[in-house]
Design an enzyme around this catalytic site. Structure first.
Site, PDB file in Angstrom:
ATOM      1  N   CYS A   1       0.837  -1.208   0.000  1.00  0.00           N
ATOM      2  CA  CYS A   1       0.000   0.000   0.000  1.00  0.00           C
ATOM      3  C   CYS A   1       0.872   1.259   0.000  1.00  0.00           C
ATOM      4  CB  CYS A   1      -0.907  -0.004   1.226  1.00  0.00           C
ATOM      5  SG  CYS A   1      -1.775   1.563   1.446  1.00  0.00           S
TER       6      CYS A   1
ATOM      7  N   SER B   1      -2.950   8.869   6.044  1.00  0.00           N
ATOM      8  CA  SER B   1      -1.499   8.928   5.883  1.00  0.00           C
ATOM      9  C   SER B   1      -0.888  10.319   6.082  1.00  0.00           C
ATOM     10  CB  SER B   1      -1.087   8.366   4.524  1.00  0.00           C
ATOM     11  OG  SER B   1      -1.567   9.151   3.459  1.00  0.00           O
TER      12      SER B   1
END
Lengths: 239, 239
Positions: free
Chosen positions: B28, B81
């Site tokens: 990812c 993130s």
């Protein structure tokens, strides 16, 4: 004060020395976020309202995406409401609108992030169907539950504690518009704040009385009128 | 070290005292962003890899969205993130990965934001059509132009100057994957870094040599294999 949005064939007004150039649209909730921070900080700013249906050529030249809000600072073109709010809070620290702890800061930002669901549900309700649909309304009401829970768990009047902080200001624009559902649907749909979201109901009254919010507040009727015209393909921006 | 992703019917491994619990997935790019910051900071962390096709029930219980990356800090569940990277940089200030000036900070964040176009174009190229299509490839190449220009204008080796900063680390995961287009298409499509993006070509070599990047680097061939399996509906996560 009359508000006039600039369209095609306009000329950008000269910048005002000592003032931040702020590109906005009077009914844009994202632009309102930045306006509320400018108000809370008492920052002198000189607003140019942009007609988003007939964008001025000069604006597309400086910002091809043609979106608002945007600011000019030190000759740099800055955009994105959350980034602008964060920037203004750091550049003009008084009054502080974010916690000093990094942990509380990310927790606050995650609340703002999760609030995106309310915005999405509201837009779906108001703009994607001819009339307001019951299932979309229920979805919007359900999306408010985690926000009420968050405020209850914080145990404070505002998300920011005794005073509004960035969480309060970043989510406020949609709450101002939620009350427009009532006049927009001729009273058929009303968010049950008092019954289901008592803490948010109290918070809303306090927010409307906040100086930064009050000076830019638009009534539910006026918001409803804007939505009606926008949906009819004849968006009216000027006030 | 073998990497095993936890699936349905698994049990969450006990947390390691003194270590950050980090939920990730080996392929990812968003999780890689956070991994790079953890590496750069030298933060002890204990990674739990999540099989995103067969999500563990215990993970969905603590995070209904079931996404990675996520961290547990001080018993709080933290996600997203960019917010995680910002949080880690503030919570563990050494080495600093963001500029001290608020203006440069927002300019950096706007570069990261604008980089989203590259990510979108890359995903479209790799995942939405049976074979790689020329027009999608051209769109991806075009999306790199502003990034090359930005680095040229900065006049430094990295976006962060003499060392990588958050801009470098937040965009790196996609550059690692751009080189997979070559093996993925059996050599039919290759991003012309040397010819069209000489500054980014140089930057890529420097990034691969960076300690934080090197220790988590995956070869283009391995990335290509992951994409091939994913597209066949048989994603393989473990290494």
């Amino acid at each position: 004060m009359a508000i006039k949005h600039l369209s095609k064939d306009s000329v950008e007004p000269p910048k005002v020395p000592g003032s931040l150039r702020f590109y906005s649209m009077r009914f844009c909730p994202y632009a309102q976020r930045v306006q509320l921070v400018l108000n809370a900080k008492g920052m002198p700013h000189d607003t140019v309202f942009i007609n988003l249906s007939e964008k001025p050529e000069w604006y597309l030249k400086i910002f091809p995406a043609g979106k608002v809000p945007a600011l000019i600072y030190d000759d740099k073109f800055l955009s994105e409401s959350l980034l602008l709010a964060d920037f203004l809070d750091k550049q003009y620290p008084e009054p502080p609108l974010q916690p000093s702890s990094p942990l509380q800061t990310i927790l606050d930002k995650l609340v703002i992030e999760s609030f995106g669901k309310v915005g999405t549900a509201f837009y779906k309700l108001m703009m994607t169907t001819k009339e307001i649909e019951k299932n979309n309304f229920d979805e919007l009401v359900a999306s408010l539950i985690p926000i009420e829970t968050e405020l209850v768990e914080r145990g404070t009047k505002f998300f920011g504690g005794n005073k509004p902080n960035l969480v309060d200001y970043m989510i406020w624009p949609w709450f101002e518009r939620l009350d427009a559902i009532n006049p927009y649907s001729n009273g058929t749909f009303v968010i049950p704040f008092e019954d289901k979201f008592p803490k948010l109901a109290e918070w809303k009254s306090l927010m409307i009385a906040d100086k930064a919010v009050a000076s830019y507040y638009i009534t539910p009727e006026k918001h409803a009128e804007h939505f009606t015209k926008k949906k009819a393909g004849l968006p009216a921006y000027d006030i």
